[in-house]
Design a protein around this motif. Sequence first.
Motif, PDB file in Angstrom:
ATOM      1  N   MET A 174       0.912  -0.812   0.005  1.00  0.00           N
ATOM      2  CA  MET A 174       0.001  -0.113  -0.135  1.00  0.00           C
ATOM      3  C   MET A 174       1.105   1.392  -0.394  1.00  0.00           C
ATOM      4  O   MET A 174       1.920   1.743   1.450  1.00  0.00           O
ATOM      5  CB  MET A 174      -0.892  -0.031   1.158  1.00  0.00           C
ATOM      6  CG  MET A 174      -1.763  -0.878   1.080  1.00  0.00           C
ATOM      7  SD  MET A 174      -2.628  -0.830   3.101  1.00  0.00           S
ATOM      8  CE  MET A 174      -3.929  -0.059   2.883  1.00  0.00           C
ATOM      9  N   TRP A 175       0.408   1.715  -1.036  1.00  0.00           N
ATOM     10  CA  TRP A 175       0.880   3.598  -1.404  1.00  0.00           C
ATOM     11  C   TRP A 175       1.041   4.499  -2.182  1.00  0.00           C
ATOM     12  O   TRP A 175       0.457   3.519  -2.812  1.00  0.00           O
ATOM     13  CB  TRP A 175       3.555   2.882  -1.302  1.00  0.00           C
ATOM     14  CG  TRP A 175       3.202   2.212  -2.475  1.00  0.00           C
ATOM     15  CD1 TRP A 175       3.034   2.780  -3.901  1.00  0.00           C
ATOM     16  CD2 TRP A 175       3.666   0.912  -2.504  1.00  0.00           C
ATOM     17  NE1 TRP A 175       3.154   1.499  -4.808  1.00  0.00           N
ATOM     18  CE2 TRP A 175       3.744   0.678  -3.730  1.00  0.00           C
ATOM     19  CE3 TRP A 175       3.988  -0.211  -1.741  1.00  0.00           C
ATOM     20  CZ2 TRP A 175       4.014  -1.282  -4.525  1.00  0.00           C
ATOM     21  CZ3 TRP A 175       4.393  -1.605  -2.293  1.00  0.00           C
ATOM     22  CH2 TRP A 175       4.162  -1.366  -3.573  1.00  0.00           C
ATOM     23  N   GLY A 176       1.602   5.324  -2.495  1.00  0.00           N
ATOM     24  CA  GLY A 176       0.577   6.273  -3.364  1.00  0.00           C
ATOM     25  C   GLY A 176       0.028   7.395  -2.299  1.00  0.00           C
ATOM     26  O   GLY A 176      -0.447   7.476  -1.410  1.00  0.00           O
ATOM     27  N   SER A 177       1.000   8.775  -2.966  1.00  0.00           N
ATOM     28  CA  SER A 177       0.698  10.159  -2.558  1.00  0.00           C
ATOM     29  C   SER A 177      -0.816  10.715  -2.782  1.00  0.00           C
ATOM     30  O   SER A 177      -0.503  11.317  -3.415  1.00  0.00           O
ATOM     31  CB  SER A 177       1.570  11.095  -1.819  1.00  0.00           C
ATOM     32  OG  SER A 177       1.024  12.197  -1.597  1.00  0.00           O
ATOM     33  N   ILE A 178      -1.767  10.318  -2.706  1.00  0.00           N
ATOM     34  CA  ILE A 178      -3.109  11.307  -2.590  1.00  0.00           C
ATOM     35  C   ILE A 178      -3.102  12.874  -3.029  1.00  0.00           C
ATOM     36  O   ILE A 178      -3.295  13.614  -3.622  1.00  0.00           O
ATOM     37  CB  ILE A 178      -4.293  10.911  -1.677  1.00  0.00           C
ATOM     38  CG1 ILE A 178      -4.946   8.858  -1.726  1.00  0.00           C
ATOM     39  CG2 ILE A 178      -5.207  11.622  -2.585  1.00  0.00           C
ATOM     40  CD1 ILE A 178      -4.617   8.181  -3.340  1.00  0.00           C
ATOM     41  N   SER A 179      -2.527  13.432  -1.441  1.00  0.00           N
ATOM     42  CA  SER A 179      -1.995  15.044  -1.896  1.00  0.00           C
ATOM     43  C   SER A 179      -1.019  15.198  -2.979  1.00  0.00           C
ATOM     44  O   SER A 179      -1.423  16.343  -3.171  1.00  0.00           O
ATOM     45  CB  SER A 179      -1.561  15.110  -0.835  1.00  0.00           C
ATOM     46  OG  SER A 179      -0.688  14.831  -0.702  1.00  0.00           O
ATOM     47  N   ASN A 235      -3.909  15.637  -5.627  1.00  0.00           N
ATOM     48  CA  ASN A 235      -4.454  16.510  -5.995  1.00  0.00           C
ATOM     49  C   ASN A 235      -3.535  17.995  -6.239  1.00  0.00           C
ATOM     50  O   ASN A 235      -4.556  18.054  -6.356  1.00  0.00           O
ATOM     51  CB  ASN A 235      -5.327  16.232  -4.304  1.00  0.00           C
ATOM     52  CG  ASN A 235      -6.223  16.990  -3.729  1.00  0.00           C
ATOM     53  OD1 ASN A 235      -6.677  17.547  -4.834  1.00  0.00           O
ATOM     54  ND2 ASN A 235      -6.371  17.906  -2.794  1.00  0.00           N
ATOM     55  N   SER A 236      -2.772  17.970  -6.087  1.00  0.00           N
ATOM     56  CA  SER A 236      -1.904  19.425  -6.413  1.00  0.00           C
ATOM     57  C   SER A 236      -1.003  19.745  -7.120  1.00  0.00           C
ATOM     58  O   SER A 236      -1.209  20.551  -7.953  1.00  0.00           O
ATOM     59  CB  SER A 236      -1.075  19.315  -4.613  1.00  0.00           C
ATOM     60  OG  SER A 236      -0.022  18.524  -4.692  1.00  0.00           O
ATOM     61  N   GLU A 237      -0.405  18.736  -7.628  1.00  0.00           N
ATOM     62  CA  GLU A 237       0.153  18.204  -8.434  1.00  0.00           C
ATOM     63  C   GLU A 237      -0.072  18.758 -10.103  1.00  0.00           C
ATOM     64  O   GLU A 237       0.571  18.925 -10.793  1.00  0.00           O
ATOM     65  CB  GLU A 237       1.728  17.920  -8.695  1.00  0.00           C
ATOM     66  CG  GLU A 237       2.443  17.996  -7.271  1.00  0.00           C
ATOM     67  CD  GLU A 237       4.248  17.167  -7.174  1.00  0.00           C
ATOM     68  OE1 GLU A 237       4.083  16.876  -7.962  1.00  0.00           O
ATOM     69  OE2 GLU A 237       4.340  17.528  -6.461  1.00  0.00           O
ATOM     70  N   PHE A 238      -1.129  17.502 -10.147  1.00  0.00           N
ATOM     71  CA  PHE A 238      -1.342  17.673 -12.120  1.00  0.00           C
ATOM     72  C   PHE A 238      -2.424  19.202 -11.671  1.00  0.00           C
ATOM     73  O   PHE A 238      -1.940  20.026 -12.955  1.00  0.00           O
ATOM     74  CB  PHE A 238      -2.939  16.521 -12.002  1.00  0.00           C
ATOM     75  CG  PHE A 238      -3.178  16.510 -12.322  1.00  0.00           C
ATOM     76  CD1 PHE A 238      -2.771  17.119 -14.467  1.00  0.00           C
ATOM     77  CD2 PHE A 238      -4.837  17.133 -13.050  1.00  0.00           C
ATOM     78  CE1 PHE A 238      -3.797  16.858 -15.578  1.00  0.00           C
ATOM     79  CE2 PHE A 238      -5.868  17.058 -14.354  1.00  0.00           C
ATOM     80  CZ  PHE A 238      -5.162  17.033 -15.681  1.00  0.00           C
ATOM     81  N   ALA A 268      -0.413   9.208   2.968  1.00  0.00           N
ATOM     82  CA  ALA A 268      -0.158   9.921   3.327  1.00  0.00           C
ATOM     83  C   ALA A 268      -0.096  11.522   2.491  1.00  0.00           C
ATOM     84  O   ALA A 268       0.402  11.926   1.078  1.00  0.00           O
ATOM     85  CB  ALA A 268       0.929  10.504   4.397  1.00  0.00           C
ATOM     86  N   ASN A 269      -0.381  12.638   3.503  1.00  0.00           N
ATOM     87  CA  ASN A 269       0.101  13.286   2.624  1.00  0.00           C
ATOM     88  C   ASN A 269       1.478  14.407   2.138  1.00  0.00           C
ATOM     89  O   ASN A 269       1.772  13.424   1.573  1.00  0.00           O
ATOM     90  CB  ASN A 269      -0.832  15.486   2.972  1.00  0.00           C
ATOM     91  CG  ASN A 269      -0.312  14.681   4.826  1.00  0.00           C
ATOM     92  OD1 ASN A 269       1.225  14.428   5.300  1.00  0.00           O
ATOM     93  ND2 ASN A 269      -1.389  15.088   5.735  1.00  0.00           N
ATOM     94  N   GLU A 270       1.952  15.525   3.307  1.00  0.00           N
ATOM     95  CA  GLU A 270       3.437  15.674   2.209  1.00  0.00           C
ATOM     96  C   GLU A 270       4.473  14.673   2.591  1.00  0.00           C
ATOM     97  O   GLU A 270       5.416  13.977   1.972  1.00  0.00           O
ATOM     98  CB  GLU A 270       3.774  16.969   2.629  1.00  0.00           C
ATOM     99  CG  GLU A 270       2.888  18.182   1.942  1.00  0.00           C
ATOM    100  CD  GLU A 270       3.645  17.896   0.223  1.00  0.00           C
ATOM    101  OE1 GLU A 270       4.547  17.706  -0.142  1.00  0.00           O
ATOM    102  OE2 GLU A 270       2.209  17.801  -0.514  1.00  0.00           O
ATOM    103  N   THR A 271       4.099  14.358   3.833  1.00  0.00           N
ATOM    104  CA  THR A 271       4.925  13.196   4.478  1.00  0.00           C
ATOM    105  C   THR A 271       5.940  12.065   3.616  1.00  0.00           C
ATOM    106  O   THR A 271       6.329  11.342   3.504  1.00  0.00           O
ATOM    107  CB  THR A 271       4.414  12.484   5.398  1.00  0.00           C
ATOM    108  OG1 THR A 271       4.562  13.307   6.929  1.00  0.00           O
ATOM    109  CG2 THR A 271       5.815  11.514   6.432  1.00  0.00           C
ATOM    110  N   ASN A 272       4.560  11.323   3.244  1.00  0.00           N
ATOM    111  CA  ASN A 272       4.590  10.724   1.448  1.00  0.00           C
ATOM    112  C   ASN A 272       5.646  10.814   1.008  1.00  0.00           C
ATOM    113  O   ASN A 272       6.582  10.056   0.296  1.00  0.00           O
ATOM    114  CB  ASN A 272       2.880  10.276   1.782  1.00  0.00           C
ATOM    115  CG  ASN A 272       3.006   8.763   0.700  1.00  0.00           C
ATOM    116  OD1 ASN A 272       3.508   9.130  -0.602  1.00  0.00           O
ATOM    117  ND2 ASN A 272       2.233   7.491   0.942  1.00  0.00           N
ATOM    118  N   ALA A 273       5.002  12.118   0.419  1.00  0.00           N
ATOM    119  CA  ALA A 273       5.918  12.499  -0.996  1.00  0.00           C
ATOM    120  C   ALA A 273       6.727  12.789  -0.457  1.00  0.00           C
ATOM    121  O   ALA A 273       7.307  12.207  -1.659  1.00  0.00           O
ATOM    122  CB  ALA A 273       4.552  13.634  -1.268  1.00  0.00           C
TER     123      ALA A 273
END
Length: 794
Positions: A448-453, A456-459, A533-538
């Motif tokens: 399980m992984w992948g930053s949803i945030s 949400n922001s970069e596209f 997670a948000n920026e932690t994940n990214a």
Amino acid sequence: MQMFRALLFWSFATGACEEALVAYTFAGRGSADAIGSVLSRVLGLSTGEVAKAFDLRLVTNCSQAPPSARTQLCFELSDAEDGRVRIAATSGPELAYGTSWYLRTRCNMSFSWNRTGGNQVSLPKSWPGVGQKVTKYRKVPISYFNNVVTFSYSYTWYSFKDWEAWLDWAVLNGINLVIAYTGQEEVYRKTFNAFGVNDSEFSSWSNGAAWLAWSRGQSMHGIGSSCGDGCMPLPLSWMAGQWELQKQILDRSRSLGLVSVLPTFQGNVPPIFRELYPQANISKTGAAWLDDLDPLFAKIQQQYMKIMIQDWGTDHWYETDGYFNQNQGPWARTLRGPEGREGRPWRRAEDVPVDPDAFAHAKAAYESMSKVDPRAVWLYQGWIWRGWGEDKLPFMKGFVSAVPPKHFVMLDMFDEVDPEWNKFNNFGYFGTPFIWSVLHNFGGNTGMWGSISTLNSEFPDALKHAASVAGTGAAPEGIDQNPFYYSFLTDLPWRAGPIDLQQWVQTWARQRYGRSSAAAEEAWQLLLGSVYANETNAQAIRSRGGFIAEKNADGLTALALGGGQATPHESWYKLSDVVQAWGKLNEAAKSGVTETLRYDLVNAGREVLSKVSNRFFAQMINATGPTEVQSAGNSLLAVLADADRLLCGDRGFLASARIRSAKSWAAGNATLEHYLELAARSLTTVWTPQEPKSSTITALCDYANRQWAGQVGGFYTLRHQCYIRQAVEDLSAKRQVNKTAFDACVAGVSYEWTHDFGSEKYPMCEEPTSDVLDISVELFAKYGRPELEARLWV
């Protein structure tokens, strides 16, 4: 540069349709009847029942587009005069997506891959009305999916029934452009026959059924042809069967309005070409690569494309990669190009010179396609542009400018970690249309992984700063993982900008299970803040280069004394959050276990057990005495046994299901069954087949590791047992663990497990267990303790 981009944006915005970027129209493709058949299949209704409920129409336009719309591709929902729900759209994928949007938002349904819980489609007693008309436009014309290697890591054993379900998923999620790589070996066989290569030579040069992605264009040939019991050259029957399957896939895709990107020749030829054509500019050693400036390249391309189009037709999109010189394959070459002046970078795009060699090779590659199909649009996987410095910009400019405008589209395929479009002052591939894409998964791993945030922001940021964004996409190496992530991703082209993620999670959980559940919503909020997670994940993904963070590397599947791909790494999230989420899913399941919830229960528990196993794995390999090794090893093996039992709870995690699918292509031929079963077992464990009597571990072992029932309890358990025995013996004698002896043991059990035809020696569960909730609750009570996290890396 800024003026260059401003002019480009002006031409794009005033055009307000997809032709402003790409010489292609997606509107009008597909049929309403075909989308009605999709609904019949996923809802379990007759076509007549679908027609009574839904008025499906293809139209030329919707209501006036809002200023944020960059295309004319759209759908509208309204209440028809006769009481039906009316969905009108500009093509099949918009029509399917619009219907899916209605079913999700009005009926709490959801649609995912069959091996990630499938579709949740509890039918209402009556279909809710729409109310006020709903009109939505795509922000970009293209919704893309697939990677050239997905056809090996995920689709190899697909029947048409599997493809039918996949294509239904694709259009319901608005996908309208897909790579279609199945069956090309038969086309190449006929092509190379015309140039003097016989069937035997071609079959031996091709890789085996599970590894075809890498003989199609990545300098790896003959894998699975001669490696002991179960190996043989690629069977002609396999080529013919896959060729027929491709016809079915393409026919169905076109009826739905999906545009299929077909493969074209990129220069790799059987080595016999060196003898047949000694004057041709072919690499002298290693894999045989033909320079595209050699006249033979165009001849092969034209023969190949004529056969392919005659066999399958065409949607005029083609994919081929590389630099098209004879030195190396497309993924291996280290480029050397003209150097920029040190300390004086180019300030404007127009100041960057065109490299003539790059221009000539790209021009020759495209013209070899366009001479057969003048309408050809070239899709190019942009992985090989990664890691460039500014000194290579002349090469890139020469390459992309060699193709007629609007006929070249770049897939910027790693944008969640390392986007190329925004480098060098947002150069955006010199105005070349590009697809903002994620890669997200390597080797089909199951974590399980992948930053949803990040999504949400970069596209939206790319849309804001680059006028040449032609679409969104996903190019995972393997599918059947992380439905949460892909649900968010496929909605991106329809959103004007970032959304409230907490609100989205609440809605997603309700649609995922077809009912409101505070426990389920809380579980997914916890997962959003941890594994997704948000920026932690990214930041964690970026700091590890993406490649490591987006791969399984846990104690369940780790290789003691192994290399980087097999060594566990510390996670970027709090395990206690995932533990709590697992407990909340158990709580939600007390109200009933849907197929989607069944998958999520197993997946959340698998994630926890995989991280818990790291503690015991670390203790085992760091132990300095035999007693400690045996104790930690026994604890690790117990976790593997529990994980295997949990994984038996859902069909998406059964190794036996993949093996059955592989063997089904043998049509009862025992020899072919062994060949296909060996291939299925090998790719996701040792990668290339383990040689008999070898004492060496295969080079790519564990790259495509899967945490599947049967593999965890069989293959990975056997490897850990090798280490325990060897370490106990050596540490008892006060000496270091003998890696050579350990490797020999691993090689031996790898051969034994991958050749365990019919699972005679190492049985595995063949069907999902019925008591998945009981098992999940039991294991949660055993492993869901908060003190485990503090000691996880001790």
